[in-house]
Every structure is written in C-alpha cells, then in structure tokens.
Design an enzyme around this catalytic site. Structure first.
Site, PDB file in Angstrom:
ATOM      1  N   PHE A   1       0.867  -1.297  -0.042  1.00 29.03           N
ATOM      2  CA  PHE A   1       0.106  -0.042  -0.023  1.00 29.03           C
ATOM      3  C   PHE A   1       0.827   1.198   0.085  1.00 29.03           C
ATOM      4  O   PHE A   1       0.418   2.564   0.625  1.00 29.03           O
ATOM      5  CB  PHE A   1      -0.939   0.088   1.308  1.00 29.03           C
ATOM      6  CG  PHE A   1      -1.567  -1.254   1.527  1.00 29.03           C
ATOM      7  CD1 PHE A   1      -2.692  -1.517   0.539  1.00 29.03           C
ATOM      8  CD2 PHE A   1      -1.348  -2.082   2.297  1.00 29.03           C
ATOM      9  CE1 PHE A   1      -3.048  -3.034   0.608  1.00 29.03           C
ATOM     10  CE2 PHE A   1      -2.001  -3.269   2.701  1.00 29.03           C
ATOM     11  CZ  PHE A   1      -2.809  -3.711   1.726  1.00 29.03           C
TER      12      PHE A   1
ATOM     13  N   ILE B   1       1.722  -6.470  -5.432  1.00 30.14           N
ATOM     14  CA  ILE B   1       1.578  -6.423  -4.134  1.00 30.14           C
ATOM     15  C   ILE B   1       0.198  -6.897  -3.670  1.00 30.14           C
ATOM     16  O   ILE B   1      -0.103  -6.881  -2.504  1.00 30.14           O
ATOM     17  CB  ILE B   1       1.789  -4.877  -3.605  1.00 30.14           C
ATOM     18  CG1 ILE B   1       0.909  -4.044  -4.285  1.00 30.14           C
ATOM     19  CG2 ILE B   1       3.164  -4.487  -3.722  1.00 30.14           C
ATOM     20  CD1 ILE B   1       0.943  -2.307  -3.651  1.00 30.14           C
TER      21      ILE B   1
ATOM     22  N   LYS C   1      -6.945   2.836 -17.279  1.00 25.16           N
ATOM     23  CA  LYS C   1      -6.356   3.821 -16.493  1.00 25.16           C
ATOM     24  C   LYS C   1      -6.252   2.930 -15.096  1.00 25.16           C
ATOM     25  O   LYS C   1      -6.679   1.794 -15.006  1.00 25.16           O
ATOM     26  CB  LYS C   1      -7.034   4.837 -16.165  1.00 25.16           C
ATOM     27  CG  LYS C   1      -7.050   5.569 -17.692  1.00 25.16           C
ATOM     28  CD  LYS C   1      -7.853   6.871 -17.818  1.00 25.16           C
ATOM     29  CE  LYS C   1      -9.153   6.742 -17.790  1.00 25.16           C
ATOM     30  NZ  LYS C   1     -10.017   8.399 -18.276  1.00 25.16           N
ATOM     31  N   GLY C   2      -5.479   3.700 -14.173  1.00 24.22           N
ATOM     32  CA  GLY C   2      -5.440   2.943 -12.830  1.00 24.22           C
ATOM     33  C   GLY C   2      -6.733   2.929 -11.920  1.00 24.22           C
ATOM     34  O   GLY C   2      -7.602   3.643 -11.972  1.00 24.22           O
TER      35      GLY C   2
ATOM     36  N   GLU D   1      -6.001   3.317  -6.501  1.00 24.00           N
ATOM     37  CA  GLU D   1      -5.975   4.273  -5.573  1.00 24.00           C
ATOM     38  C   GLU D   1      -7.424   4.912  -5.540  1.00 24.00           C
ATOM     39  O   GLU D   1      -8.007   5.298  -4.496  1.00 24.00           O
ATOM     40  CB  GLU D   1      -5.261   5.602  -5.997  1.00 24.00           C
ATOM     41  CG  GLU D   1      -3.721   5.060  -6.795  1.00 24.00           C
ATOM     42  CD  GLU D   1      -2.798   4.749  -5.617  1.00 24.00           C
ATOM     43  OE1 GLU D   1      -2.759   4.908  -4.460  1.00 24.00           O
ATOM     44  OE2 GLU D   1      -1.987   3.878  -5.991  1.00 24.00           O
TER      45      GLU D   1
END
Ligand SMILES: Cc1cc2nc3c(=O)[nH]c(=O)nc-3n(C[C@H](O)[C@H](O)[C@H](O)COP(=O)(O)OP(=O)(O)OC[C@H]3O[C@@H](n4cnc5c(N)ncnc54)[C@H](O)[C@@H]3O)c2cc1C
Ligand code: SF4
Ligand code: FES
Ligand code: FES
Lengths: 335, 745, 209
Positions: free
Chosen positions: B250, B476, B708-709, B712
């Site tokens: 994170f 992760i 896209k991401g 977050e």
C-alpha cells in the site's frame, strides 16, 4: 526473551510445589497473554510451569452451583449446555471477547489473571508503575482515552509513584462479577475460596498487583451459584471496531423479572476500573420497579456521580451511562 | 454478478493465476527463502526522538550464546556511496535520506541504533533486549498542532517554479466572498499506517565480494536494484532484487528503507546471508505512513447551486531530514467546474520519521476534506448532495483547460445512486431509524491522476506454442500477473493457461515500481505491444511457410492459430511455425510509453462511492451496512481481480474513516499504538457486502489498452462518503478522523 | 450448540503422562544438575526433555510424527516456519492479534505464535500444507480461488485454516455469523466479502470439510 526451563507437572500438588520452590517460576495455561508478555520482556520467568496437563478442564453442575475448571477453554465454556442454560450471561461475555482462535486457547484461570492492555505497560521504554513500580504512570498525563473512570475511594488510587489508571481487560470477569462467583484457589496450605469481588484489586499502593492471589497459588476452578437471571441478562460491549477489540466499556446486566416488574438485579461494568466494577446500588434502585428508559437513565446517572475522568476519557462517563441504559433495555426487552 | 460489461461477456474473467500457490501456502514471500547458512538479525531502535547516542554497551548482548555481532554506527562498515562521516557528527540538511548506523545522531523515536545478528531468531531477540544505549537527549518537536507555526512552503517547491505544489489561484477571489452560501471548516486526519499483513522483511546474500542478491519486500525491484547498486558502488547487474510475492504494501514498499540497508551491510560485514524481519511495532517507525494533515476549506456557492469558489489549504507533517510532498490540495483544482479556486500546500517538519505514499496518497486525504465540505455546502444550500455535484460537473479540466481524455463520472454517479437507492433517501439528517439504529446515506466522488511510465516487456513464444511474458513489475496484491496474462492471451488469441507471466525480479525487462495505480496503464501497455510485435513476427514467419504463401500474405490470427483465409479450417499453430523454422523459441522485447497525448488531454480515473451506515444512538458505534462503489477507469482488464481491488479500497476507507489512528505520546515523541490490538484496522465484522460497478469504456487516448489506474481511486473519497453518511444519520459533522464513538455520543 | 463437556477432547495423550520421573526425584535432581540428570534419565520418546537451552519433543505435523530438538523459547509458529520449512503458516504480528499464524492443533484452530512448541509435545498439528489432499485442493481452497478471497495472499493460509474450523464448529450459518467468527483473521487487502462468500458457499454445498 530470557531463556527458561520448561516444566510439565501432572498433579496439582506437583505444580504448586514447583511454583513454590522456584519463586521466579510462572504458570502457563493457554499462553495467550503470558507468551506475549514474555516476548516483550515484561514477564521473564526462568521456569515455565505448563499446567495444561492437570485435570482441571471439567465443567459440571453440582448441587446449587456451576463449577468450571480453571483449564476449561473459553470456547468450551461458552458452548457448554449448562452454561448456556443456567448462565447465558457468561457465555455472551466470553463470545464477546477475543477471537475464535484465542477462545480455543484461553483458559478460565488465565482469563481471570490476564494483565491490563494499557499501552505503556507493554512498552519497556515508557514509564509504568504497574510494570516497574516507582517509574510513574505514563498514561495519567498521556494517552488515556481507554483508561479508568472509577477508582478506589475518590482518588486515582495512590500517589504519583504508585498510581495506575489501567483497566482490567476481561469480558468474562465482568459477567462473573455480576453473578455470584467464587474463585477456588489451591496453595501449599490447601484450598481456599475467594469471592470474585475480592479476587481482583483496585490499584492503590501496589499497582503491580492485579489480584490477591499469593505467590505459588494456583486457581483450580470458579464456581457460580445458581440464580434466576437466565431469562433477563445481557452483556453489552462497546468497542472501537465491530469485533476482536477490547471493550471501551462493557456492561453485564442480570435481572430477575416477574409480572412486568424487576425483582432482583445485578450489574457489573468492564473497561472502567482496575477490576471488574460491581455496581452495587443497582439492586436496590431497580428492585420492585417496572422497567422504563427513564428509570434506567436515573440508575445509570446515579452510578456515574462517582466517576472521574482523566485527560482524554471524559466521554467514557457518558458512554458508560448510555451503555448501562442500552444493556438494561436489552435485558428487559423494552425498546 | 455485478458485472456491467466485459470485452467479451461470454469470456469469464480469469481467476488469479497465483491463487493456487497462495491458498496452499506454497507462495514464497521475502522472509521465506531457504538460504543455507542463514543468520538472524534484530534491530534495536531509539527510545528518544531527538539527541545523540553517547554510548552503546553491548557486552551483555555479546555474551548471549549464538550472537555473532552487534552492529551500530560505532562499527558499521562504510557505505561507499555515502558521503564521508563528519567529525563531530552534523545534522543533515532537509532532503537527505536517512542513513542507518551512520553517526550518533537521533532524528526520530524508533530509529535503528544497533542490530544484533545471531544464529537463531530467539538468540538475536534476547540479545537485542540486552543492548544498552545511552543518549544525550535534546528537546524534540513532534506535536503537530502545537508546532503548526513552524510550517512553511516546502523548500523543494520554493526551488521548483513549475512544481504542482506551488500556490495556485484562478479566477477572482471576490466570487467566493460574494457567494450566497459559504462554508469554512477545518479537517484533520491523524497519522495512519499502511501495516500490510506481511511485515517488511529481507534476506541479504552476498554471493561474492561484489555481487549481491536480496529477497526484499518492496514495490519496485528495479528501483531497489538501482539504489543498492548506487550505495555499494556496484554495476547494476551485480545486484539482483527478488520480490515475487509481496504480502501487501500500500505504499510502504516504494522506497529502500534503512532496515534494508542495515541487513545488506550486516551480510557484507559478516560474510553470511542475513535475514531481518521487522517486528510489528517497528513497522510503525520504519516504513513510512500517511502523514498527519490539517486542511482548511472555504467553499461557497451561488443560489442556484453553482460553485462560486474553493480555497483549499493543507499542511502535512514531514521529518526534519526529508520533505514528503502529497497531492493533498490538488484535486480541488480539477474536480469541479468552479470559477475561483485557490490552493496552498505547506509542510511541517517534526522530529519523526519521513512519511510516505499510502494508498491514494494526498488525494485520499484531500478528498476527505473537499468532499466533506461539498456535503456541508449541499446541506447549507438545502440541495441534494448528488445533484449539487452534478450541477458543478466539470466537462473539461478547469485547471489545465484541456479536454478530458475520457470521463464518465456522470454515469458513475447515476449507477451508484440507482444501486444504493439514493432517491428514496430522506434529506433530513437524523430522521430515520432502523432496528433502533440511526440510518444514514452518504456519497463522495473520487479521482486520481493518470500515471504511465516507460515500461518494457518481453514475450517469448515457446516451441510448444505456449508463451512466457516477462517484465520487472510487481504484484503487491492487485493481481498483476493475472491481468498481464489476460492481456497477452487476448492479443495472441491463446488460452490463458498457455501464458506464463514472470514478475518481481530485477533481471527482467525494465518496469516501474507498483505505485500510483500505474501498473496496468504502463506495464499492461508494454505487454500489449510486446505481444502484438510477437504476433506480427509470427505472422511474418507463417507467411514464409507453404500454407502461408498461398494466401498472398493475407493472414488472420484466431484462437492462437494463423489462418490463410476466413474459410481456412486448419490454420497453422504457433508451434508449427517455430517447428518449421527450426526455432526453439521466438522472443521480442518492446517498450511502451506516453507520447504527445499527455499534452493534448487531461487524464484521470474517476469514480464515486455511496454508503449506508447505522449509528447506535446510545453508544455512538458506527457500522457501514452497505457500500456501492463505481469507477470509470477505462477498460477493465480482468473483472474479478479488479473487483477485489475496489472492495479492498472501500475496506481501507472504512479503516481510515472509523478507526485508524496512530497515537503518539508527545512527551516522549513515541507512538503508543504500535500493534494490531491498539492500531485498529477493519476486521470481517466491520465490512458489509460491497457492490462494485465499472463503466468499462476504453480510454484509447490514454494507452493502447484503454485502461487507467484503479488501485487508488478505490479508496479516495470513501472516508468522506462515510463521514457524510454519519452526518446524515446523526446530524453530527465529524471533521477529525477517525469517527470513533467518543465523537458521536 | 448443545455440547456435553464429555465431548471435549481428553486432556493429554497417554504418552505425555510419562513426562518426568517421579516428582520427588524431579525436584531433587533438577535443582542440582538439571541438564545431565534429565538427559541421562530419559529417552527422547518420553516427552519434552531438556533444559533452558534445548528440549527434545515430538509433534505430529500434517500426519507425520516429527522429533525435534529446539530452544524452548521457540513458538510453534517459528518451529513450523524456521525448522520444518512449512512457511505456509504466516507471521503477521507475533502477538495473537492478526490470525495469520492459524493452524489446527488437535482439530481446533489455534494461534501458533502464542504457544511454545514444547507445550504442544504430543499434539497433532495441521497446517495449510496439510489441508489439501495431495494435488487435490480442499473445497475451501477451491472456493477461495473461485471467489477471489485473497489479494496479496499473506493472510490467506490463516483465513483458510480459520474458515475450515469455522465451518466445522458450526459457525457458518449466516454471513453475519461468519463475519463474527472470522474476525480473528485480519486482511489488510480487504478481501473480506469474498472470503465470506467462499465460506458460505462451501458450507451450503455441504462438502466434507
Ligand atoms: C489479541 C487479543 C485479543 C483479546 N481480546 C480479548 C477480549 O476482547 N476480551 C477478553 O476478555 N480477553 C481478550 N483477550 C485476552 C484473553 O482472554 C486472555 O489472554 C486469556 O484469557 C488468558 O488466558 P490463558 O489461559 O491464555 O492465560 P495465560 O497467558 O496462560 O496466563 C495468563 C496469566 O495467568 C496465569 N495463570 C494462568 N492460569 C492460571 C491458574 N490456573 N492459576 C494461577 N495462575 C494462572 C499465568 O501465570 C499468567 O500470568 C485477548 C487476547 C489477545 C491476545
Ligand atoms: S495506567 Fe497503570 S499500567 Fe498504564 S501506565 Fe499507568 S501504571 Fe502503567
Ligand atoms: S502471527 Fe499469530 S496472530 Fe498474528
Ligand atoms: S490478502 Fe493481503 S492481507 Fe489478506
């Protein structure tokens, strides 16, 4: 962790004589508290007496009481049919504590003797009268949001060098405090019985002592006398997350009702004092009354008159008061 | 299923490719490599926040059987890449990364001051408890509120005129002054810690005097490789960093931290492989945190509900030796169409360790304030919070005056509102009870900037027709390998079972670390272009084969075979092609990066969260009972793992909103909540069913995969949505997180 | 819920009852020369034998009886991970606060970080490595993959072991019950809802767990 020698007695007498012969020895039961204390260097027994193989697991009802062996596991107690039928408050309190895994390991004796969760107590770099008498209470002017609001007499229980505002973390003990419980103890001079209310200590001059157990003594059982609270008891636990957290405040309420009136009542509070806090006046205040939110509010506020906040925990006074109301409502079934 | 759409709805999303390894316990994490001759290290950390070490007495520790060494600034090796030590020691200027065991100075409580290395972990732990460190203490500053006067414009920003963290203003300040309704409020988030379930750990092995391998928990094997090579003045290729499985991070693994250097040093000094695993309490002072941040927002609107102005100020804490900058106030410039916007960002250096990025860095913090303030303003206007946002919808980027590359936030709002049943919500706060609990609904928007970094991927066709794809990217937890497998399988028309994706090793082709939600956009694009290139090569090779020549070069690729025409039944398999050309394998490596489109479009991921809460009117306990999260992140590569990411973000947001709080006793400058019993993170019972929806419209301006991401935006805004729901339930506006019972009774 | 206390597993395996020699001898011998006395007097099979430096004991791990000689300070968790190479059991906190180290001891879910290995002499331990039947995954492992009840995977072995126990204990009756009884297993990635779905499905389908 300091090296230790592991000992495994198989009789109670053997265990007690080991503990008496080696003053730096310590019993270990489930290990859920002691192992952490040892890892952190707060307990450093040089002999570890594993009592798990003593015949103290039995849970049975005999005559007028429920007898629970000191090594009975919290999860076994919580699901035992005699506990569920006769003392459901105890089962509720046990299930409100810790987690499935921990309850499978934790014993009744260990639960009685678990140490406070005050963060200062667990950090060797910080002052703490309980861990190291005379170093001062780190929490008193520090982080004390979760600390005590009830003390011996009206003070904080001691002077600067001996004060301790920690709370007893157990849920089980709060239920036991509301019920009539005796702790059965064995020592070199035989068996003795101590009412639960006298088992734990308030923090006065010796904050390092949580209980009145003498060195070498072994808790062998607890006994809960029969009562008529099973229908109207409730354990309420308020915490910072929904589960797997120690209580901010907890309330064990046990009532006997008949014909819409309360005939008998017992109440104990957790997370508010150095020992499970028995709320004595309640019996009288509730007896003979019809349940109502107004009555419960009066009862709660009465008790709160003797509460004292430290720097960060004033909210606990109101929270406890509200929790008492909520627990009594739940126990009596009024909405 | 909550599936909105998929590229091919009949194609179920791929289960996690490493799922079996993880559920059977065979996945190997950093501390778990069986290296022969391994010895164990344990850190000793400072118990003061500022001052210097006057003596380290390790005699008792040395005497513990099994102890091999006690390393501290007194006897630590010289790190070739570090400047020579000053005599006497001098405090470093801001901007200097902390150097472990360098000199006697103490910069923060919990700083490593010595390390014990022993044959077993038990011996090392015991000996560490016997190391006696004495200090010359100096007065420290750790209390944010009491020291706020020491905050200022970060030096980095003062130096860089183009820094996005410069003070910003657009429009006329009078607009806000003259607004019909105006709110001004302060919002505080306390220090919060990443606390991944796997503690940071490293095994450092010097294979030769000048050859180092580390099995280290981090989020970027390439950057770790670079940093270690630089510190030890080694050629890059002499350092290998392995991090195949990472038990969550994170953000805590974005940097090479002091403990990593300490283990590498010790391994060098002792000429033995050294394993160091941080204790949970050390995780509070060793690997960064989300910084304590105070924000002030003035926001106003005119009668019809259009925003008149937003002034957003934020101050975050940092250490005395480094400046950690976050996007705290930046979202306020871009999220809404608002004529007047001003932002100011300040830092407050304290005697603490340096913060670092934590999931949704800056934006999760800033959006708590902005989206709480928007909610407050909506109530003040007697407007519906959702309609109020729609009224101020930004059709283009008001900050950069550029068109969005794509934006479907409106669709997100509509979908979320429908799913939670927003229209049935009674606007009046504290007006609804359910089973004796106060019931409330709240929502908030989410956005996160688009990050894409140059990335390489290698695709290797095997003789048997299966393909290996490689890139030094990381996983992760989001399921990188699964998404990449899916991209490769799709391009090559292969069953995912025929694709293997390798990651987490510094010897693989260059890729950025896993941060800023950049992995799919960056590495996903590289995998896409590498597989496209491989496919072209295969088509070309097929064209040279007799079956291929027939078609005159017009070959089509279907289901992992190459066909000469639509009615060609047989086709040529990839294996056939390699066989015909006597090839054992066929390899291509390609790079992918952004181009001019970044200057033509403004690119963001968008989303929103809707939550339902119940608040116990007597005890003040808050439970989130439902959550709906919608995201517009372009194309969804793999629905199942994406959904898990979104759920995880909401869970993180529940922690942020309701319980996470690292508390320090400022008399000592020391954290007192240093374990999972005192630093609460959500447990099963805190988490309701979470519904996830995606718009799933490819944003082809962003990159070749149109994606896209997501990592977050999954958390950005959640805390505000919960705080807003708590207000709706109780009528109490909590502006200081976490929202614990004491704040509501 | 009706459980008779007689159903509780008997206290001690028989072999453990022969732990030390007679009490009188034990006390006398120990205070003088514990190491020599114990090592000379007892064969390793008799129980955890040793001193403060080393103890010999035996554990049955995933069906295999193992005799080991360890530092008495080693927790069951560290023995599994460091000495037996069974790194599937994870260390998240080492203080009983996360559940990552959950294993089954004599059939009950237990935190292996809070019990010294020596205390488990004679116990039967099942770890994640022993849950599947060879190559064939346990139904709950399958369900975790199907429902994506994991992300980084670090809490996963503990969640699976705890989930299996939760079903066996009869605490998987509803989503709310599962959530409560699984709350001792933290997941920082937040895979909770999927884990709950996996457990409920296995429970519902009634496969043997
Ligand atoms: C993460 C976590 C969360 C928890 N949450 C809760 C909670 O919410 N509510 C709650 O009530 N508890 C909670 N607990 C505490 C738990 O209930 C206690 O640790 C447990 O009850 C202790 O029992 P044990 O058998 O493991 O004791 P041990 O750790 O073995 O022993 C504790 C102490 O008691 C002594 N002792 C044990 N048995 C005897 C005996 N028969 N005679 C004399 N001395 C004896 C030991 O010497 C030792 O000093 C939590 C614990 C953890 C680790
Ligand atoms: S409250 Fe008690 S346990 Fe806590 S610091 Fe003070 S003395 Fe120690
Ligand atoms: S490692 Fe045992 S509970 Fe966390
Ligand atoms: S999957 Fe990462 S902690 Fe649970």
């Amino acid at each position: 962790m300091k090296p230790f020698q592991y000992l495994r007695p198989k009789t109670i007498a053997e265990a007690i004589s080991m503990a008496t012969d080696y003053p730096e020895a310590q019993y270990i039961a489930g290990g859920t508290n002691l192992v952490e204390l040892m890892k952190r260097g707060i307990a450093s027994p040089s002999k570890l007496i594993d009592i798990n193989h003593l015949p103290l697991k039995k849970i049975e009802h005999r005559y007028d009481r429920l007898r629970i062996g000191a090594l009975a596991l919290n999860s076994d107690v919580a699901k035992h049919k005699s506990v569920l039928s006769r003392q459901p408050l105890l089962a509720q309190a046990l299930l409100a504590g810790a987690s499935g895994q921990l309850r499978n390991m934790a014993t009744v004796g260990g639960n009685l003797l678990q140490r406070t969760r005050c963060s200062y107590f667990y950090d060797l770099a910080l002052p703490c009268n309980k861990r190291k008498p005379g170093t001062g209470c780190g929490a008193e002017a520090g982080i004390n949001r979760t600390h005590a609001i009830f003390f011996a007499g009206n003070g904080f229980g001691g002077n600067e060098k001996s004060s301790c505002i920690a709370v007893h973390p157990s849920d089980m003990c709060v239920a036991l405090a509301a019920l009539d419980t005796e702790v059965v103890i064995n020592g070199t001079s035989g068996e003795r019985r101590v009412p639960l209310k006298d088992f734990h200590r308030l923090s006065t001059l010796q904050p390092e002592l949580d209980t009145n157990l003498q060195p070498g003594e072994l808790v062998t059982a607890i006994e809960v006398t029969d009562n008529a609270f099973a229908q109207h008891s409730h354990y309420l636990k308020v915490r910072d997350r929904a589960s797997y957290a120690f209580a901010l405040v907890s309330v064990a309420a046990a009532l006997q009702m008949d014909g819409g009136r309360i005939w008998d009542a017992r109440m104990a509070l957790g997370g508010v004092a150095h020992k499970p806090w028995r709320y004595w006046a309640i019996d009288l205040m509730l007896r003979g009354q019809a349940p109502s939110e107004k009555l419960f509010r009066e009862v709660a506020e009465h008790e709160m008159q003797s509460a004292r906040a430290t720097t960060q925990n004033a909210f606990k006074i109101k929270l406890t008061s509200n929790a008492i109301v909520a627990a009594l409502k739940a126990a009596t079934g009024i909405s | 299923m909550n599936r909105q759409s998929l590229d091919n709805p009949s194609d179920p999303s791929l289960s996690r490719v490493d799922g079996a390894a993880k559920v059977t316990g065979t996945a190997t994490y950093s501390a778990e490599y069986a290296i022969p001759g391994l010895v164990h290290a344990v850190l000793v950390t400072s118990t003061i926040a500022k001052g210097s070490i006057t003596a380290i007495d390790s005699r008792e520790a040395d005497a513990v059987p099994g102890v091999l060494a006690v390393i501290s600034h007194i006897n630590a090796m010289t790190i070739p890449g570090w400047p020579p030590k000053k005599q006497p020691a001098e405090r470093v200027p801001p901007g200097t990364a902390f150097r472990v065991f360098y000199d006697s100075l103490i910069y923060f409580d919990g700083q490593p001051v010595a390390m014990v290395i022993a044959a077993t972990h038990e011996q090392a732990m015991h000996a560490a408890s016997l190391v006696r460190v004495t200090y010359q203490q100096e007065p420290h500053r750790t209390h944010f509120e009491k020291n706020i006067a020491h905050s200022g414009i970060p030096l980095n920003v003062q130096r860089a005129k183009n820094s996005p963290f410069q003070d910003y203003e657009r429009g006329d300040a009078a607009a806000l002054r003259d607004a019909h309704v105006r709110i001004e409020a302060e919002y505080t988030i306390p220090t919060q810690h990443h606390q991944p379930l796997e503690p940071h750990a490293i095994i450092a092995v010097w294979e030769a005097e000048d050859k180092l391998t580390v099995y280290d928990k981090n989020q970027g094997v390439k950057s770790a490789q670079g940093q270690l090579a630089q510190a030890f003045k080694l050629p890059r290729e002499n350092v290998q960093v392995v991090a195949t499985y990472i038990g969550g991070a994170f953000g805590s693994g974005i940097r090479v931290w002091p403990h990593t250097m300490a283990a590498v040093m010790a391994a060098k000094q002792l000429k033995l492989p050294v394993k160091l695993v941080l204790g949970r309490e050390q995780m509070f002072t060793s690997v960064g945190y989300r910084p304590y941040t105070k924000q002030k927002i003035s926001i106003g609107a005119v009668k019809d509900g259009r925003l008149a102005g937003i002034v957003h100020e934020g101050t975050g804490q940092t250490s005395m030796y480094e400046e950690h900058l976050e996007r705290t106030v930046l979202a306020s410039r871009a999220l809404y169409a608002c004529p007047h916007v001003a932002t100011r960002y300040r830092l407050l250096p304290l005697d603490v360790n340096t913060p670092t990025w934590m999931r949704g860095p800056g934006d999760a913090t800033g959006m708590f304030a902005l989206e709480s303030a928007m909610d407050e303003l909506a109530y003040a206007l007697k407007a519906d919070p959702l309609e109020f946002r729609l009224k101020n919808y930004a059709e283009s980027d008001p900050e950069r005056n550029l068109p969005w590359s794509a934006k479907s936030l409106r669709e997100c709002y509509e979908l979320g509102a429908e799913k939670i049943g927003w229209k049935n919500r009674l606007p009046e706060p504290r007006s609804v009870k359910r089973n004796g609990m106060l019931l409330g609904y709240g929502m908030a928007s989410s956005l996160y900037g688009f990050h894409r970094h140059p990335s390489k991927a290698r695709a290797i066709m095997q003789a048997d027709g299966s393909v290996i794809v490689q890139s030094a990217t990381m996983d992760i937890g989001p399921g990188t390998g699964t998404a990449m497998t899916r991209i490769a399988a799709k391009v090559l028309g292969l069953n995912a079972k025929k694709v293997r994706f390798d990651l987490g090793h510094s010897a693989l082709p260059d890729a950025p670390g896993q941060n800023g939600s950049s992995t799919i956009p960056s590495v996903g694009s590289a995998v896409h272009v590498a597989c496209e290139a491989l496919k072209s090569k295969l088509v070309a090779l097929a064209g040279e084969m007799p079956e291929g020549r027939k078609s005159g070069g017009q070959l089509v690729v279907r289901n992992g075979r190459i066909f000469s025409s639509q009615d060609d039944k047989e086709g040529i398999s990839y294996a056939d092609i390699l066989k015909y050309h006597y090839l054992n394998e066929l390899e291509v490596t390609e790079e992918s990066k952004s181009g001019a489109e970044r200057d033509q479009y403004s690119m963001y991921s968008f989303g929103c969260h809707f939550v339902e809460v119940e608040v116990n009117p007597l005890t003040g306990e808050v439970r989130v009972t439902r959550a709906v999260t919608c995201a517009d992140v372009g194309a969804i590569i793999n629905y199942q793992t994406a959904r898990s990411q979104s759920i995880g973000g909401v869970v993180g947001g529940i922690g942020m909103a309701l319980m996470e709080h690292s508390e320090m006793d400022h008399r000592f400058g020391r954290y007192v909540t240093t374990d999972f019993a005192s630093y609460h993170i959500p447990v099963h019972a805190d988490v309701p069913p979470i519904e996830v929806y995606y718009i799933d419209k490819p944003d082809m301006q962003a990159n070749p995969i149109g994606s896209k991401g997501l990592g977050e935006i999954a958390i950005v805004g959640v805390a505000a949505a919960i705080a807003n729901a708590v207000f709706h339930a109780t009528g109490k506006r909590v502006r200081e997180l976490p929202i614990t019972p004491d704040k509501l009774i | 819920m009706d459980i008779d206390h007689d159903a509780i597993p008997p206290d001690v395996p028989d072999e453990d009852r022969r732990f030390f020699l007679k009490q009188s001898m034990f006390i006398a011998g120990l205070s003088m020369a514990p190491v020599d006395f114990l090592q000379a007097a007892l064969a390793p099979d008799d129980g955890p034998v040793g001193n403060a430096v080393k103890v010999k004991l035996s554990l049955t791990v995933n069906g295999k009886r193992r005799r080991i000689s360890i530092d008495p300070r080693m927790t069951l968790l560290d023995v599994l991970r460091e000495n037996m190479g069974l790194t599937g059991t994870k260390k998240g906190c080492d203080f009983g606060q996360c559940g990552a180290c959950t294993v089954h001891v004599d059939g009950r879910r237990t935190l292996s970080c809070l019990t010294f290995a020596v205390m488990q002499h004679g116990s039967k331990v099942t770890t994640i490595e022993g849950l599947s039947d060879g190559e064939k995954l346990h139904p709950l492992q399958e369900a975790f993959i199907k429902h994506d009840g994991l992300q980084c995977g670090y809490c996963t072995p503990g969640q699976v072991m705890s989930g299996v126990a939760c079903i066996r204990e009869g605490h998987a009756g509803s989503a709310a019950e599962v959530r409560e009884y699984m709350s001792g297993n933290l997941c920082r990635c937040g895979a909770y809802p999927n884990i709950v779905d996996a457990i409920l499905e296995v429970k519902k389908e009634g496969a043997k767990v």
